[in-house]
Scaffold this motif. Structure first.
Motif, PDB file in Angstrom:
ATOM      1  N   ARG A  46       0.813  -1.202   0.000  1.00  0.00           N
ATOM      2  CA  ARG A  46       0.000   0.000   0.000  1.00  0.00           C
ATOM      3  C   ARG A  46       0.848   1.254   0.000  1.00  0.00           C
ATOM      4  NH1 ARG A  46      -2.113   3.293   3.445  1.00  0.00           N
ATOM      5  NH2 ARG A  46      -1.268   2.293   5.279  1.00  0.00           N
ATOM      6  N   LEU A  47       1.968   1.239   0.710  1.00  0.00           N
ATOM      7  CA  LEU A  47       2.899   2.364   0.740  1.00  0.00           C
ATOM      8  C   LEU A  47       4.244   1.907   0.206  1.00  0.00           C
ATOM      9  CD1 LEU A  47       2.176   3.867   4.276  1.00  0.00           C
ATOM     10  CD2 LEU A  47       1.385   4.721   2.076  1.00  0.00           C
ATOM     11  N   VAL A  48       4.781   2.676  -0.729  1.00  0.00           N
ATOM     12  CA  VAL A  48       6.069   2.362  -1.354  1.00  0.00           C
ATOM     13  C   VAL A  48       6.941   3.599  -1.258  1.00  0.00           C
ATOM     14  CG1 VAL A  48       7.208   1.716  -3.514  1.00  0.00           C
ATOM     15  CG2 VAL A  48       4.947   0.762  -2.962  1.00  0.00           C
ATOM     16  N   LEU A  49       8.211   3.406  -0.941  1.00  0.00           N
ATOM     17  CA  LEU A  49       9.178   4.495  -0.912  1.00  0.00           C
ATOM     18  C   LEU A  49      10.269   4.193  -1.924  1.00  0.00           C
ATOM     19  CD1 LEU A  49      10.371   7.109   0.306  1.00  0.00           C
ATOM     20  CD2 LEU A  49      11.464   5.663   2.047  1.00  0.00           C
ATOM     21  N   VAL A  50      10.532   5.153  -2.800  1.00  0.00           N
ATOM     22  CA  VAL A  50      11.616   5.052  -3.778  1.00  0.00           C
ATOM     23  C   VAL A  50      12.568   6.202  -3.488  1.00  0.00           C
ATOM     24  CG1 VAL A  50      12.242   5.091  -6.222  1.00  0.00           C
ATOM     25  CG2 VAL A  50      10.050   4.077  -5.507  1.00  0.00           C
ATOM     26  N   THR A  51      13.790   5.866  -3.120  1.00  0.00           N
ATOM     27  CA  THR A  51      14.756   6.893  -2.749  1.00  0.00           C
ATOM     28  C   THR A  51      16.044   6.701  -3.529  1.00  0.00           C
ATOM     29  OG1 THR A  51      15.849   7.950  -0.849  1.00  0.00           O
ATOM     30  CG2 THR A  51      15.613   5.560  -0.763  1.00  0.00           C
ATOM     31  N   GLY A  52      16.820   7.767  -3.590  1.00  0.00           N
ATOM     32  CA  GLY A  52      18.090   7.683  -4.300  1.00  0.00           C
ATOM     33  C   GLY A  52      18.647   9.067  -4.570  1.00  0.00           C
ATOM     34  N   ILE A  69       2.275  11.138   8.803  1.00  0.00           N
ATOM     35  CA  ILE A  69       2.364   9.716   9.166  1.00  0.00           C
ATOM     36  C   ILE A  69       1.002   9.197   9.605  1.00  0.00           C
ATOM     37  CG2 ILE A  69       3.443   8.031  10.714  1.00  0.00           C
ATOM     38  CD1 ILE A  69       5.302   9.203   8.465  1.00  0.00           C
ATOM     39  N   THR A  70       0.271   9.968  10.381  1.00  0.00           N
ATOM     40  CA  THR A  70      -1.085   9.576  10.798  1.00  0.00           C
ATOM     41  C   THR A  70      -1.971   9.381   9.582  1.00  0.00           C
ATOM     42  OG1 THR A  70      -0.871  10.701  12.922  1.00  0.00           O
ATOM     43  CG2 THR A  70      -3.119  10.289  12.127  1.00  0.00           C
ATOM     44  N   THR A  71      -1.915  10.320   8.647  1.00  0.00           N
ATOM     45  CA  THR A  71      -2.713  10.213   7.418  1.00  0.00           C
ATOM     46  C   THR A  71      -2.348   8.951   6.653  1.00  0.00           C
ATOM     47  OG1 THR A  71      -2.998  12.602   7.229  1.00  0.00           O
ATOM     48  CG2 THR A  71      -3.200  11.329   5.199  1.00  0.00           C
ATOM     49  N   LEU A  72      -1.055   8.666   6.519  1.00  0.00           N
ATOM     50  CA  LEU A  72      -0.626   7.480   5.772  1.00  0.00           C
ATOM     51  C   LEU A  72      -1.135   6.197   6.415  1.00  0.00           C
ATOM     52  CD1 LEU A  72       3.016   8.462   4.825  1.00  0.00           C
ATOM     53  CD2 LEU A  72       0.932   8.627   3.435  1.00  0.00           C
ATOM     54  N   ASN A  73      -1.219   6.176   7.713  1.00  0.00           N
ATOM     55  CA  ASN A  73      -1.724   4.997   8.407  1.00  0.00           C
ATOM     56  C   ASN A  73      -3.236   4.842   8.262  1.00  0.00           C
ATOM     57  OD1 ASN A  73       0.648   3.753   9.465  1.00  0.00           O
ATOM     58  ND2 ASN A  73       0.814   5.426  10.927  1.00  0.00           N
ATOM     59  N   GLN A  74      -3.918   5.882   7.793  1.00  0.00           N
ATOM     60  CA  GLN A  74      -5.374   5.848   7.670  1.00  0.00           C
ATOM     61  C   GLN A  74      -5.855   5.781   6.229  1.00  0.00           C
ATOM     62  OE1 GLN A  74      -6.446   9.457   9.697  1.00  0.00           O
ATOM     63  NE2 GLN A  74      -6.127   8.587  11.727  1.00  0.00           N
ATOM     64  N   ILE A 116       0.111   4.423  -2.326  1.00  0.00           N
ATOM     65  CA  ILE A 116       0.874   5.663  -2.449  1.00  0.00           C
ATOM     66  C   ILE A 116       2.339   5.307  -2.666  1.00  0.00           C
ATOM     67  CG2 ILE A 116       1.508   7.856  -1.381  1.00  0.00           C
ATOM     68  CD1 ILE A 116      -0.999   7.550   0.402  1.00  0.00           C
ATOM     69  N   ILE A 117       2.920   5.911  -3.684  1.00  0.00           N
ATOM     70  CA  ILE A 117       4.343   5.753  -3.982  1.00  0.00           C
ATOM     71  C   ILE A 117       4.997   7.106  -3.729  1.00  0.00           C
ATOM     72  CG2 ILE A 117       6.072   5.217  -5.734  1.00  0.00           C
ATOM     73  CD1 ILE A 117       3.817   3.705  -7.247  1.00  0.00           C
ATOM     74  N   PHE A 118       5.996   7.122  -2.877  1.00  0.00           N
ATOM     75  CA  PHE A 118       6.743   8.344  -2.587  1.00  0.00           C
ATOM     76  C   PHE A 118       8.107   8.289  -3.254  1.00  0.00           C
ATOM     77  CE2 PHE A 118       3.901   8.231   1.086  1.00  0.00           C
ATOM     78  CZ  PHE A 118       3.453   9.538   1.120  1.00  0.00           C
ATOM     79  N   VAL A 119       8.520   9.418  -3.807  1.00  0.00           N
ATOM     80  CA  VAL A 119       9.874   9.581  -4.312  1.00  0.00           C
ATOM     81  C   VAL A 119      10.588  10.520  -3.352  1.00  0.00           C
ATOM     82  CG1 VAL A 119      11.308  10.432  -6.206  1.00  0.00           C
ATOM     83  CG2 VAL A 119       9.152   9.252  -6.704  1.00  0.00           C
ATOM     84  N   ALA A 120      11.783  10.130  -2.913  1.00  0.00           N
ATOM     85  CA  ALA A 120      12.544  10.956  -1.980  1.00  0.00           C
ATOM     86  C   ALA A 120      14.009  11.006  -2.399  1.00  0.00           C
ATOM     87  CB  ALA A 120      12.437  10.406  -0.556  1.00  0.00           C
ATOM     88  N   THR A 165      12.267  10.490   5.514  1.00  0.00           N
ATOM     89  CA  THR A 165      12.330   9.244   4.747  1.00  0.00           C
ATOM     90  C   THR A 165      12.436   8.036   5.669  1.00  0.00           C
ATOM     91  OG1 THR A 165      14.717   9.486   4.406  1.00  0.00           O
ATOM     92  CG2 THR A 165      13.270  10.269   2.645  1.00  0.00           C
ATOM     93  N   ARG A 166      13.085   8.185   6.802  1.00  0.00           N
ATOM     94  CA  ARG A 166      13.159   7.065   7.744  1.00  0.00           C
ATOM     95  C   ARG A 166      11.784   6.751   8.312  1.00  0.00           C
ATOM     96  NH1 ARG A 166      17.390   6.073  12.701  1.00  0.00           N
ATOM     97  NH2 ARG A 166      16.462   4.112  13.365  1.00  0.00           N
ATOM     98  N   ASN A 167      11.002   7.789   8.631  1.00  0.00           N
ATOM     99  CA  ASN A 167       9.654   7.575   9.160  1.00  0.00           C
ATOM    100  C   ASN A 167       8.758   6.910   8.125  1.00  0.00           C
ATOM    101  OD1 ASN A 167       8.727   8.908  11.976  1.00  0.00           O
ATOM    102  ND2 ASN A 167      10.547   9.927  11.193  1.00  0.00           N
ATOM    103  N   ILE A 168       8.823   7.356   6.894  1.00  0.00           N
ATOM    104  CA  ILE A 168       7.998   6.738   5.852  1.00  0.00           C
ATOM    105  C   ILE A 168       8.527   5.343   5.534  1.00  0.00           C
ATOM    106  CG2 ILE A 168       7.301   6.881   3.426  1.00  0.00           C
ATOM    107  CD1 ILE A 168       6.964   9.899   3.872  1.00  0.00           C
ATOM    108  N   GLY A 169       9.841   5.181   5.496  1.00  0.00           N
ATOM    109  CA  GLY A 169      10.428   3.867   5.252  1.00  0.00           C
ATOM    110  C   GLY A 169      10.029   2.833   6.290  1.00  0.00           C
ATOM    111  N   ALA A 170       9.760   3.292   7.511  1.00  0.00           N
ATOM    112  CA  ALA A 170       9.369   2.369   8.581  1.00  0.00           C
ATOM    113  C   ALA A 170       7.993   1.767   8.350  1.00  0.00           C
ATOM    114  CB  ALA A 170       9.407   3.089   9.929  1.00  0.00           C
ATOM    115  N   ILE A 171       7.134   2.457   7.597  1.00  0.00           N
ATOM    116  CA  ILE A 171       5.784   1.941   7.351  1.00  0.00           C
ATOM    117  C   ILE A 171       5.574   1.531   5.895  1.00  0.00           C
ATOM    118  CG2 ILE A 171       4.729   3.117   9.309  1.00  0.00           C
ATOM    119  CD1 ILE A 171       3.732   5.286   7.390  1.00  0.00           C
ATOM    120  N   ALA A 172       6.550   1.788   5.036  1.00  0.00           N
ATOM    121  CA  ALA A 172       6.443   1.422   3.619  1.00  0.00           C
ATOM    122  C   ALA A 172       7.007   0.024   3.393  1.00  0.00           C
ATOM    123  CB  ALA A 172       7.207   2.427   2.761  1.00  0.00           C
TER     124      ALA A 172
END
Length: 186
Positions: A10-16, A118-123, A128-132, A157-164
């Protein structure tokens, strides 16, 4: 091999780093999700900056015409809350640009914004795909504002990465699935 997004992702993080291919990878994931896509552009258009305009146009040309695009430079959590729904894939490009638009926030204000996101993402119910951007791999910035940006982006990014799941690192045109290769910190 391109991994399709599933209900489990449901949540994806793409970083680089810059120019690594992270936006292209995120766009590929969104395209292959099999869902309608809403692209959230977090940048602000500066009519006096032709180089920035060219970057934006390059991104626009890559996107399929059926994707809906929203410009959301600040109110990311509220927008996600409003538009997130099943059978929709939202691509947010990028967290670093969004953060830069909010950099004047004091520590308390920024913490509230981060917690709200973060609260919104959990609800939310859609994908959702995030680019960071990755900014903390080099020299410590010489100026306080640069250090503040780097530190806040790392925390974000660490906070989103923890739930992605998955979390991808794209570097030098190669994609690494960190969720498969690494172990998350507590």
């Amino acid at each position: 091999m391109i991994e399709p997004l599933t209900p489990l992702s449901r949540l994806v993080l793409v970083t680089g780093p810059a120019r690594s291919g992270k936006s292209e990878w995120a766009e590929t994931l969104a395209q292959n999700s099999g869902q309608s896509v809403i692209y959230i552009a977090t940048s602000r258009l500066d009519s006096t900056d032709t180089e920035w305009q060219n970057r934006i146009q390059k991104h626009q040309r890559r996107r399929p015409p059926e994707w809906k695009t929203l410009e959301v430079p600040v109110e990311l959590a509220a927008t996600l809350q409003q538009i997130s729904q099943p059978n929709t894939c939202i691509l947010v490009d990028s967290l670093g640009t969004w953060l830069a638009n909010l950099l004047e926030q004091d520590d308390e204000g920024w913490q509230q914004i981060l917690e709200g996101l973060i609260t919104t993402l959990n609800q939310t119910s859609g994908q959702i795909i995030f680019v960071a951007e990755e900014t903390g791999w080099g020299v410590v910035p010489a100026y306080p504002m640069g250090r503040l940006f780097r530190d806040r982006l790392g925390i974000l990014t660490r906070n989103i990465g923890a739930i992605a799941n998955p979390v991808y690192l794209v570097t030098a045109g190669y994609v690494l699935n960190l969720s498969q290769l690494g172990s998350p910190l507590n």
